[in-house]
Structures are given as structure tokens and as C-alpha cells.
Design a protein around this motif. Structure first.
Motif, PDB file in Angstrom:
ATOM      1  N   ASN A 156       0.863  -1.180   0.000  1.00  0.00           N
ATOM      2  CA  ASN A 156       0.000   0.000   0.000  1.00  0.00           C
ATOM      3  C   ASN A 156       0.900   1.230   0.000  1.00  0.00           C
ATOM      4  O   ASN A 156       2.093   1.128  -0.254  1.00  0.00           O
ATOM      5  CB  ASN A 156      -0.979  -0.014   1.188  1.00  0.00           C
ATOM      6  CG  ASN A 156      -0.283  -0.047   2.533  1.00  0.00           C
ATOM      7  OD1 ASN A 156       0.784   0.547   2.713  1.00  0.00           O
ATOM      8  ND2 ASN A 156      -0.885  -0.742   3.497  1.00  0.00           N
ATOM      9  N   THR A 158       1.836   3.252   2.467  1.00  0.00           N
ATOM     10  CA  THR A 158       2.484   3.690   3.700  1.00  0.00           C
ATOM     11  C   THR A 158       4.002   3.556   3.606  1.00  0.00           C
ATOM     12  O   THR A 158       4.531   2.669   2.935  1.00  0.00           O
ATOM     13  CB  THR A 158       1.995   2.878   4.906  1.00  0.00           C
ATOM     14  OG1 THR A 158       2.384   1.511   4.732  1.00  0.00           O
ATOM     15  CG2 THR A 158       0.481   2.966   5.041  1.00  0.00           C
ATOM     16  N   LYS A 159       4.679   4.444   4.319  1.00  0.00           N
ATOM     17  CA  LYS A 159       6.141   4.424   4.329  1.00  0.00           C
ATOM     18  C   LYS A 159       6.664   3.079   4.833  1.00  0.00           C
ATOM     19  O   LYS A 159       7.619   2.517   4.268  1.00  0.00           O
ATOM     20  CB  LYS A 159       6.662   5.559   5.221  1.00  0.00           C
ATOM     21  CG  LYS A 159       8.174   5.578   5.378  1.00  0.00           C
ATOM     22  CD  LYS A 159       8.600   6.748   6.252  1.00  0.00           C
ATOM     23  CE  LYS A 159      10.116   6.775   6.438  1.00  0.00           C
ATOM     24  NZ  LYS A 159      10.553   7.935   7.257  1.00  0.00           N
ATOM     25  N   GLU A 160       6.055   2.545   5.873  1.00  0.00           N
ATOM     26  CA  GLU A 160       6.548   1.322   6.487  1.00  0.00           C
ATOM     27  C   GLU A 160       6.469   0.142   5.524  1.00  0.00           C
ATOM     28  O   GLU A 160       7.412  -0.646   5.407  1.00  0.00           O
ATOM     29  CB  GLU A 160       5.746   1.010   7.763  1.00  0.00           C
ATOM     30  CG  GLU A 160       5.961   1.990   8.905  1.00  0.00           C
ATOM     31  CD  GLU A 160       5.266   3.341   8.681  1.00  0.00           C
ATOM     32  OE1 GLU A 160       4.370   3.407   7.812  1.00  0.00           O
ATOM     33  OE2 GLU A 160       5.627   4.306   9.371  1.00  0.00           O
ATOM     34  N   HIS A 198       1.153   3.003  -6.092  1.00  0.00           N
ATOM     35  CA  HIS A 198       1.901   2.420  -4.974  1.00  0.00           C
ATOM     36  C   HIS A 198       3.049   1.563  -5.507  1.00  0.00           C
ATOM     37  O   HIS A 198       4.162   1.575  -4.947  1.00  0.00           O
ATOM     38  CB  HIS A 198       0.978   1.567  -4.106  1.00  0.00           C
ATOM     39  CG  HIS A 198      -0.076   2.360  -3.396  1.00  0.00           C
ATOM     40  ND1 HIS A 198      -1.201   1.793  -2.847  1.00  0.00           N
ATOM     41  CD2 HIS A 198      -0.183   3.702  -3.163  1.00  0.00           C
ATOM     42  CE1 HIS A 198      -1.952   2.735  -2.287  1.00  0.00           C
ATOM     43  NE2 HIS A 198      -1.353   3.898  -2.465  1.00  0.00           N
ATOM     44  N   GLN A 299      -5.928   2.611   3.856  1.00  0.00           N
ATOM     45  CA  GLN A 299      -4.913   1.938   3.057  1.00  0.00           C
ATOM     46  C   GLN A 299      -3.595   2.688   3.064  1.00  0.00           C
ATOM     47  O   GLN A 299      -2.663   2.311   2.370  1.00  0.00           O
ATOM     48  CB  GLN A 299      -5.408   1.799   1.602  1.00  0.00           C
ATOM     49  CG  GLN A 299      -6.614   0.914   1.447  1.00  0.00           C
ATOM     50  CD  GLN A 299      -6.297  -0.521   1.826  1.00  0.00           C
ATOM     51  OE1 GLN A 299      -5.221  -1.015   1.519  1.00  0.00           O
ATOM     52  NE2 GLN A 299      -7.210  -1.183   2.510  1.00  0.00           N
ATOM     53  N   GLY A 300      -3.526   3.772   3.786  1.00  0.00           N
ATOM     54  CA  GLY A 300      -2.276   4.517   3.855  1.00  0.00           C
ATOM     55  C   GLY A 300      -2.050   5.374   2.638  1.00  0.00           C
ATOM     56  O   GLY A 300      -0.919   5.673   2.298  1.00  0.00           O
ATOM     57  N   TYR A 302      -2.667   8.805  -0.028  1.00  0.00           N
ATOM     58  CA  TYR A 302      -2.256  10.188   0.083  1.00  0.00           C
ATOM     59  C   TYR A 302      -3.477  11.093  -0.016  1.00  0.00           C
ATOM     60  O   TYR A 302      -4.382  10.839  -0.791  1.00  0.00           O
ATOM     61  CB  TYR A 302      -1.257  10.516  -1.035  1.00  0.00           C
ATOM     62  CG  TYR A 302      -0.202   9.470  -1.101  1.00  0.00           C
ATOM     63  CD1 TYR A 302      -0.084   8.642  -2.210  1.00  0.00           C
ATOM     64  CD2 TYR A 302       0.640   9.257  -0.015  1.00  0.00           C
ATOM     65  CE1 TYR A 302       0.868   7.635  -2.256  1.00  0.00           C
ATOM     66  CE2 TYR A 302       1.587   8.255  -0.056  1.00  0.00           C
ATOM     67  CZ  TYR A 302       1.701   7.450  -1.171  1.00  0.00           C
ATOM     68  OH  TYR A 302       2.637   6.466  -1.207  1.00  0.00           O
TER      69      TYR A 302
END
Length: 325
Positions: A156, A158-160, A198, A299-300, A302
Motif C-alpha cells: 500500500n 504507507t512508508k513502512e 503504490h 490503506q495509507g 495520500y
């Protein structure tokens, strides 16, 4: 030119090459590898890159087309180029050992700039008798293919998650060509522009991290570049098409491509080549559909007001410590 000749032969075989389509865009096409490299014969010997840049370019381009279209394409090229010294490598002339080595590597998702033994030591998955059939994705070890498919399933914005996915890709960098082909396959199968973004953010993170680590791991950068170069135009083009060829999407995607030049991932000529392959064929229309412009918060994704080509944590990444080679 050689490229025009390759396109003519491809058209002659009844499957004309589409604009912006690289060899790995046809990963669904089965390759008759056993016809080119019979399984009872040892693989060709490693051969270093010749000093003649034109020869290297012709060999590289031809191996991409042969890997995609099989032994028949090579035979037709022999017929059309008989007596042409520029293609003497097809007839045992200058560059013939290099051509056979690069063709073998292209078919089996190997790095032609490293001996087979070195790649076995790095990867542990390649055997001297490499997979004799299938395509770039199928040439990957089954365990790695399954593992990376799960990585892409969980991806997804997200940074992680992107950082974790980047690390898993780079743990298997000797398989960069096959993994990049998997990402192309996933991108082309997706009907969700946000998920395609993504995937592109993950590619960006892999490429930029490889440049930043190149001082201590130059071989990683070389393999990653070689793996992604053939598929990037097709990946960007697929996302652009899914967006409805909107001007907003084109600007966002073009900024990412340009950033690869600014951060030293690729040189200016390659950036121009990627842009031409990604955006040619059809004018942008409308705007990005609202549903695709941003991922759902859970979903992380933007926020809609974010206008940079990349999420803030990627856009703020420092440039590489040295200029591109």
C-alpha cells in the motif's frame, strides 16, 4: 537502423510491436529456450562487454526481441541480415560469444555483466543448468516467486510497507529482472490506478536506495538498473492509461521519471527514452477520476490535496552523494 529491422521482423512474424512496449511486456509469451540452449549442453561461457558500444547496443536489442519471440525471430534475422557485417555475431563473427552469453542471461533473468559462478554465490538459487523454458517470471525460484507475490499483495502507500517491500526486493537483487517482470505483470493486471501508483512508489524507493548505496554496493545498482530498465516504460504507460490518460496523471508520472534523472538513477538519454515510451500514443483527456486520485485513508494513501509526484517522505529523500555515471 537495427531497431527498424527488428520491428519489421516482428511484424513479419504476425505480432507487431506496440509503441512503448519493451520485451518484458510480453512476459505471458512462452519462450522456446530449449531450441536456443538445449538442456543437455552446458551454458555458454561468460564474455565481458565489448568496447564497441554499437555492437553492444545491437546485441542487447536483438537478445531482448529473441527472448520475447523465440528461436524463429533469430532465424528470420539471420535470413534478413546475411552478409551484413553489423550482424556478424549471428554467424560466428565478431561478438558471437558475447551475443550467446547475453541471450542466455536475458532468457534466464541473469546479469550479463557477472559470471554465472558469481551470481550463484550471491543468489544461491541459480543452478548451472538454468530453467530451460518459461518466461522471466517463471524463471524465478518458486519460493521467491511466492514470497514476492505476497509482498505485492500487501503493498500500500504507507512508508513502512514500502520500505519493508524495498528491503525484500533488494535481498534478492540478483533476481532483479524477474522481480521487475513480476511488478510489470501485476501493474498490467490491475484496474486500480492508486495501486499502480503504490507500485511505482515502491520502484522509486528501490531505485533511489540503490543509487544511495552504490558507493559500497555498485553491483546492486547495476543489477537493479538492468532489471527495471526494460519494463519501466510499460509500467508507467499502464498507470497512465488506467488514469484515463489524464493531464494530472501525466504530470505526476513525468515528475517521477524526471526525478530518476535528477537523483542519478538514469542518465538524460535513458530518461528521455522512458518518457517517450510511457506517454506516446494518445492524448491526455479529462482528469484523474476522484476515486483513483487518492487511496482510502485506511490503506495509507495520500490526501487529495497532496500535489507532489511522490509522498512527502519520498520527495524529501536526499540526492545521491555523487553524480550518475
Amino acid at each position: 537502423s537495427a531497431l527498424v529491422c527488428f520491428r519489421e521482423v516482428r511484424s513479419f512474424l504476425g505480432n507487431p510491436l506496440k509503441a512503448g512496449e519493451g520485451y518484458a511486456a510480453g512476459i505471458g509469451v512462452k519462450m522456446s529456450a530449449a531450441q536456443l540452449f538445449p538442456p543437455w549442453e552446458p551454458p555458454p561461457a561468460f564474455h565481458p562487454r565489448p568496447a564497441d558500444g554499437g555492437l553492444v547496443q545491437r546485441v542487447t536489442k536483438l537478445t531482448e526481441f529473441v527472448a520475447r519471440n523465440g528461436a524463429q525471430f533469430e532465424e528470420v534475422m539471420r535470413q534478413k541480415q546475411h552478409g551484413n557485417p553489423e550482424f556478424g555475431f549471428l554467424f560466428g563473427g565478431e561478438g558471437s560469444p558475447y551475443y550467446r552469453w547475453v541471450l542466455y542471461c536475458t532468457i534466464h533473468s541473469l546479469n550479463p555483466d557477472l559470471p554465472l559462478e558469481a551470481q550463484q554465490q550471491h543468489g544461491g538459487h541459480h543452478q548451472q543448468t538454468a530453467v530451460m523454458g518459461g518466461n522471466l517470471v517463471e524463471a524465478l525460484p518458486a519460493e521467491l516467486r511466492s514470497e514476492f507475490s505476497g509482498v505485492l499483495d500487501r503493498l500500500n502507500g504507507t512508508k513502512e510497507i514500502i520500505k519493508a517491500s524495498q528491503r525484500q526486493f533488494l535481498q534478492h537483487y540478483v533476481h532483479a529482472r524477474g522481480l521487475a517482470a513480476m511488478m510489470l505483470e501485476r501493474c498490467q493486471q490491475s484496474s486500480d490506478y492508486t495501486k499502480q501508483l503504490h507500485l511505482i512508489y515502491l520502484i522509486n524507493d528501490i531505485l533511489v536506495h540503490s543509487v544511495q548505496s552504490s558507493a559500497s554496493q555498485p553491483e546492486v545498482l547495476q543489477m537493479v538498473r538492468d532489471g527495471f530498465h526494460p519494463v519501466l516504460s510499460a509500467i508507467i504507460s499502464s498507470a497512465y492509461a488506467q488514469s484515463g490518460r489524464s493531464e494530472d496523471a501525466k504530470q505526476r508520472l513525468q515528475k517521477i521519471v524526471n526525478m530518476w534523472g535528477d537523483r542519478g538513477v538514469f542518465g538524460p538519454e535513458t530518461v528521455a527514452e522512458l518518457s517517450a515510451g510511457a506517454f506516446e500514443g494518445g492524448q491526455p483527456v479529462g482528469s484523474v477520476p476522484q476515486a483513483a486520485a487518492a487511496a482510502p485513508p485506511e490503506q495509507g494513501g495520500y490526501p487529495p490535496q497532496h500535489t507532489s509526484a511522490l509522498p512527502p517522505w519520498q520527495a524529501a529523500m536526499p540526492p545521491p552523494p555523487h553524480p550518475p555515471p
